[in-house]
Design a protein around this motif. Structure first.
Motif, short mmCIF file in Angstrom:
data_model
loop_
_atom_site.label_atom_id
_atom_site.label_comp_id
_atom_site.label_asym_id
_atom_site.label_seq_id
_atom_site.Cartn_x
_atom_site.Cartn_y
_atom_site.Cartn_z
N ARG A 82 2.33 -37.24 -18.58
CA ARG A 82 2.13 -35.83 -18.94
C ARG A 82 3.32 -35.31 -19.77
NH1 ARG A 82 3.11 -30.73 -16.63
NH2 ARG A 82 1.37 -29.28 -16.97
N LEU A 86 2.82 -33.98 -23.55
CA LEU A 86 3.01 -32.55 -23.83
C LEU A 86 4.18 -32.32 -24.79
CD1 LEU A 86 2.20 -30.75 -20.44
CD2 LEU A 86 0.69 -31.27 -22.36
N PRO A 131 -2.13 -32.88 -11.98
CA PRO A 131 -2.57 -31.98 -13.05
C PRO A 131 -3.49 -32.72 -14.02
CG PRO A 131 -0.25 -32.59 -13.33
CD PRO A 131 -0.69 -33.17 -12.01
N ASP A 132 -4.40 -31.98 -14.62
CA ASP A 132 -5.30 -32.54 -15.63
C ASP A 132 -4.65 -32.36 -17.01
OD1 ASP A 132 -7.40 -32.90 -17.60
OD2 ASP A 132 -8.79 -32.83 -15.91
N ILE A 133 -4.18 -33.46 -17.57
CA ILE A 133 -3.40 -33.39 -18.81
C ILE A 133 -4.27 -32.93 -19.98
CG2 ILE A 133 -1.97 -34.72 -20.43
CD1 ILE A 133 -1.44 -36.65 -17.99
N ASP A 136 -4.81 -29.34 -19.78
CA ASP A 136 -3.58 -28.63 -20.18
C ASP A 136 -3.48 -28.56 -21.70
OD1 ASP A 136 -2.87 -28.28 -17.54
OD2 ASP A 136 -1.48 -29.98 -17.50
N ALA A 139 -5.84 -26.07 -23.15
CA ALA A 139 -5.45 -24.67 -22.94
C ALA A 139 -4.38 -24.22 -23.92
CB ALA A 139 -4.96 -24.48 -21.50
N LEU A 140 -3.87 -25.14 -24.78
CA LEU A 140 -2.85 -24.76 -25.77
C LEU A 140 -3.45 -23.79 -26.78
CD1 LEU A 140 -1.19 -28.23 -26.57
CD2 LEU A 140 -0.20 -26.35 -25.21
N LYS A 172 -12.64 -29.16 -20.00
CA LYS A 172 -11.27 -29.41 -20.45
C LYS A 172 -10.99 -28.78 -21.81
CE LYS A 172 -11.60 -33.74 -17.92
NZ LYS A 172 -10.45 -34.35 -17.22
#
Ligand code: CTP
Ligand code: CA
Length: 228
Positions: A82, A86, A131-133, A136, A139-140, A172
């Motif tokens: 992750r 990220l 966490p669901d990468i 994530d 959601a950016l 997602k």
């Protein structure tokens, strides 16, 4: 296929690929893992490199040699994968989440080897959700990279596979999901792959049946058409 014709249609772009399978430690000698070899992710990294992209391959416990001419970032746990993804997302044009990411990890990791004497005959290991990468990344804020996920599924029926892919895409907020049949010796550890690529609105973008390299090029073709 673009790579066969030698097209450098990804020149100037940055592609991040995750590959392999994460391992969540239970104690210093044991882990929770999965059957992903990393072959499909490595094929994606190779295809993107050959098409001119700058490639970062986030490799989780790869069982196959990584390609040359790319940046290899070795990771093992979901937390490491992750962080690696990220931290590179802001500079990426395309992120492909081909890694098999452990949904759960042990709540407590033993610092010394678990011994049968101490544990007894009935053991449970308490797990907690990771966490669901991909979610994530989804959601950016825009502009964000084109996001491609994978779904390894055991359904036999094409409609059921497409529906599972479409559901994951929506949950997602990904741009594409490559749905992969993994039962009966398909998928894991093999060199061929059968993949259905699903886009937004439950669109079936394409179906591919071929080597992991052919599948990789088809996924990159689809990702290119999703670019803003
Ligand atoms: N994925 C992720 N982070 C997780 C779990 C999965 O980024 N914690 C990514 C995978 O790399 C893959 C996609 O999400 O690209 C779909 O993974 P999959 O395991 O098929 O979906 P899940 O949402 O975990 O659902 P389930 O395992 O219950 O089918
Ligand atoms: Ca999962």
């Amino acid at each position: 296929v673009a790579s066969v014709s030698g097209a450098r249609d990804l020149a100037g772009t940055t592609v991040v690929v995750t590959a392999g399978g994460t391992r969540e430690p239970i104690d210093p000698v044991r882990f929770i893992g999965n059957r992903s070899s990393g072959r499909q992710g490595v094929a994606l990294a190779e295809a993107a490199r050959d098409r001119g992209a700058d490639v970062a391959l986030i490799g989780a416990n790869l069982e196959v040699p990584p390609p040359v001419g790319i940046e290899l970032v070795p990771v093992s746990t979901v937390a490491e994968l992750r962080d690696a993804v990220l931290s590179r997302a802001a500079d990426a044009d395309i992120v492909v989440m081909a890694a098999a990411v452990s949904d759960y990890r042990p709540v407590n990791v033993a610092h010394t080897k678990m011994k049968k004497d101490a544990v007894g005959d009935d053991v449970s290991i308490e797990l907690t959700a990771n966490p669901d990468i991909l979610a994530d990344l989804g959601a950016l804020q825009h502009p964000r990279p084109v996001l491609v996920g994978f779904a390894a599924e055991t359904e036999a029926d094409a409609d059921a596979l497409a529906a599972l892919g479409a559901g994951k895409l929506e949950r997602k907020n990904a741009d594409l999901i490559a749905v992969n049949r993994v039962d009966d010796g398909r998928g894991f550890g093999t060199s061929d792959n059968e993949v259905l690529i699903v886009g937004s609105g439950s669109r079936i973008v394409t179906t591919v049946d071929g080597s992991k390299r052919v599948v990789a090029d088809a996924i990159l073709d689809a990702a290119l058409t999703e670019r803003p």
